[in-house]
Design an enzyme around this catalytic site. Structure first.
Site, PDB file in Angstrom:
ATOM      1  N   HIS A   1       0.850  -1.199   0.000  1.00 37.39           N
ATOM      2  CA  HIS A   1       0.000   0.000   0.000  1.00 37.39           C
ATOM      3  C   HIS A   1       0.886   1.249   0.000  1.00 37.39           C
ATOM      4  O   HIS A   1       1.934   1.276   0.656  1.00 37.39           O
ATOM      5  CB  HIS A   1      -0.919  -0.019   1.233  1.00 37.39           C
ATOM      6  CG  HIS A   1      -2.010   1.000   1.132  1.00 37.39           C
ATOM      7  ND1 HIS A   1      -1.777   2.337   1.317  1.00 37.39           N
ATOM      8  CD2 HIS A   1      -3.337   0.890   0.824  1.00 37.39           C
ATOM      9  CE1 HIS A   1      -2.916   3.006   1.141  1.00 37.39           C
ATOM     10  NE2 HIS A   1      -3.884   2.140   0.835  1.00 37.39           N
TER      11      HIS A   1
ATOM     12  N   GLU B   1      -3.811   1.380  -7.682  1.00 36.17           N
ATOM     13  CA  GLU B   1      -4.302   2.408  -6.752  1.00 36.17           C
ATOM     14  C   GLU B   1      -3.315   3.576  -6.748  1.00 36.17           C
ATOM     15  O   GLU B   1      -2.355   3.592  -5.960  1.00 36.17           O
ATOM     16  CB  GLU B   1      -4.461   1.831  -5.341  1.00 36.17           C
ATOM     17  CG  GLU B   1      -5.035   2.860  -4.375  1.00 36.17           C
ATOM     18  CD  GLU B   1      -5.357   2.277  -3.007  1.00 36.17           C
ATOM     19  OE1 GLU B   1      -6.493   1.853  -2.804  1.00 36.17           O
ATOM     20  OE2 GLU B   1      -4.462   2.265  -2.156  1.00 36.17           O
TER      21      GLU B   1
HETATM   22  P1  PGA Z   1      -9.945   5.600  -0.029  1.00 35.44           P
HETATM   23  O1  PGA Z   1      -8.719   4.674   0.393  1.00 35.44           O
HETATM   24  O2  PGA Z   1     -11.054   4.717  -0.503  1.00 35.44           O
HETATM   25  O3  PGA Z   1     -10.291   6.370   1.215  1.00 35.44           O
HETATM   26  O4  PGA Z   1      -9.456   6.490  -1.136  1.00 35.44           O
HETATM   27  C1  PGA Z   1      -8.353   3.562  -0.386  1.00 35.44           C
HETATM   28  C2  PGA Z   1      -7.028   3.015   0.070  1.00 35.44           C
HETATM   29  O5  PGA Z   1      -6.165   3.795   0.520  1.00 35.44           O
HETATM   30  O6  PGA Z   1      -6.793   1.795  -0.008  1.00 35.44           O
END
Ligand code: PGA
Length: 254
Positions: A95, A164
């Site tokens: 992450h 992401e």
């Molecule tokens: P968010 O976070 O949905 O608040 O943007 C997603 C993540 O950081 O995995």
């Protein structure tokens, strides 16, 4: 066809065991109404044990991180054996919030290998820090290639690759979901790199699970999840409130 997967990433929330239990029970109940999707909840480590006893068939438990050795002199380490013992089936790896505090591609690679070996599904997050198409390709290629180094190709379709971009995370200043075009091109890029890395046949690469994360909520979930390229989503802030979480599930099954 594989069910689409919703992964709730609670991050460092909530701050008490009681609140965690209340939130978990509410989300398990919600998930049981929407069984056409698969739901995974990733609470902080300290809540995994109490929540493992409340857990039902409508949801899977996930961890937000792990250590790669199975036991030993690793102060603070939470290992795959410990996670397996609590029934954890998924683990977030790479992450951007962990990369930002020093997690390296080598550590990520070790974690991916260790989780795959014991059968915990790694949710491998990759993505660029800034909204800038010129750097995106290099960063995605780099993070994927280093993270997947030395991994046996037989595991290629067991990894939940998650595009992401960190600029899209809701808690970032100005954080907003990528647009449809950006999500599809990010996912296609991830797919191409993974195919090349593992030298996959066309039959296998159609099965690669590739998810999206970053500001997914009840307003955009339907649009994002209806893209055939998207196998699921990682949901942060919208997973911290049962009503907002239900809206995500409702929208994607509507
Ligand atoms: P968010 O976070 O949905 O608040 O943007 C997603 C993540 O950081 O995995």
């Amino acid at each position: 066809m594989r069910k689409k997967t919703i992964i709730a990433n609670w991050k460092a929330n909530p701050t008490t065991n009681d609140e965690a239990k209340t939130l978990f029970k509410a989300e398990v109940e919600i998930a049981s109404k929407y069984d056409s999707v698969q739901t995974v909840i990733c609470p902080p480590f300290v809540y995994l044990e109490p929540l493992s006893t409340l857990h039902s068939s409508s949801t899977h438990l996930g961890a937000q991180d792990m250590y790669w050795e199975s036991s030993g002199a690793h102060t603070g380490g939470i290992t795959t054996k410990m996670l397996l013992d609590l029934g954890v089936k998924y683990v977030l790896i790479g992450h951007s919030e962990r990369r930002a505090i020093g997690e390296t591609d080598e550590m990520i690679n070790n974690k991916l290998k260790a989780s795959l070996e014991v059968g915990i599904t790694p949710v491998f997050l990759i993505g660029e820090q800034e909204h800038n198409d010129a750097i995106r390709q290099d960063i995605i290629v780099d993070q994927l290639t280093r993270g997947l180094e030395g991994i046996n190709p037989k595991y290629a379709d067991r990894i939940f690759y998650t595009y992401e971009p960190s600029w899209a995370i809701s808690s970032k200043s100005g954080g907003r979901a990528d647009d449809t075009e950006g999500i599809v091109s990010g996912i296609e890029l991830v797919k191409q790199v993974v195919i090349k890395h593992f030298n996959l046949q066309s039959i296998t690469y159609n099965l690669l699970p590739i998810l999206y994360g970053g500001s997914v909520n009840g307003t955009n979930a339907n649009q994002i999840l209806s893209l055939p390229q998207v196998s699921g989503v990682v949901v942060g802030s919208a997973s911290l409130d049962p009503d907002r979480f239900e809206k995500v599930l409702y929208e994607i099954t509507a």
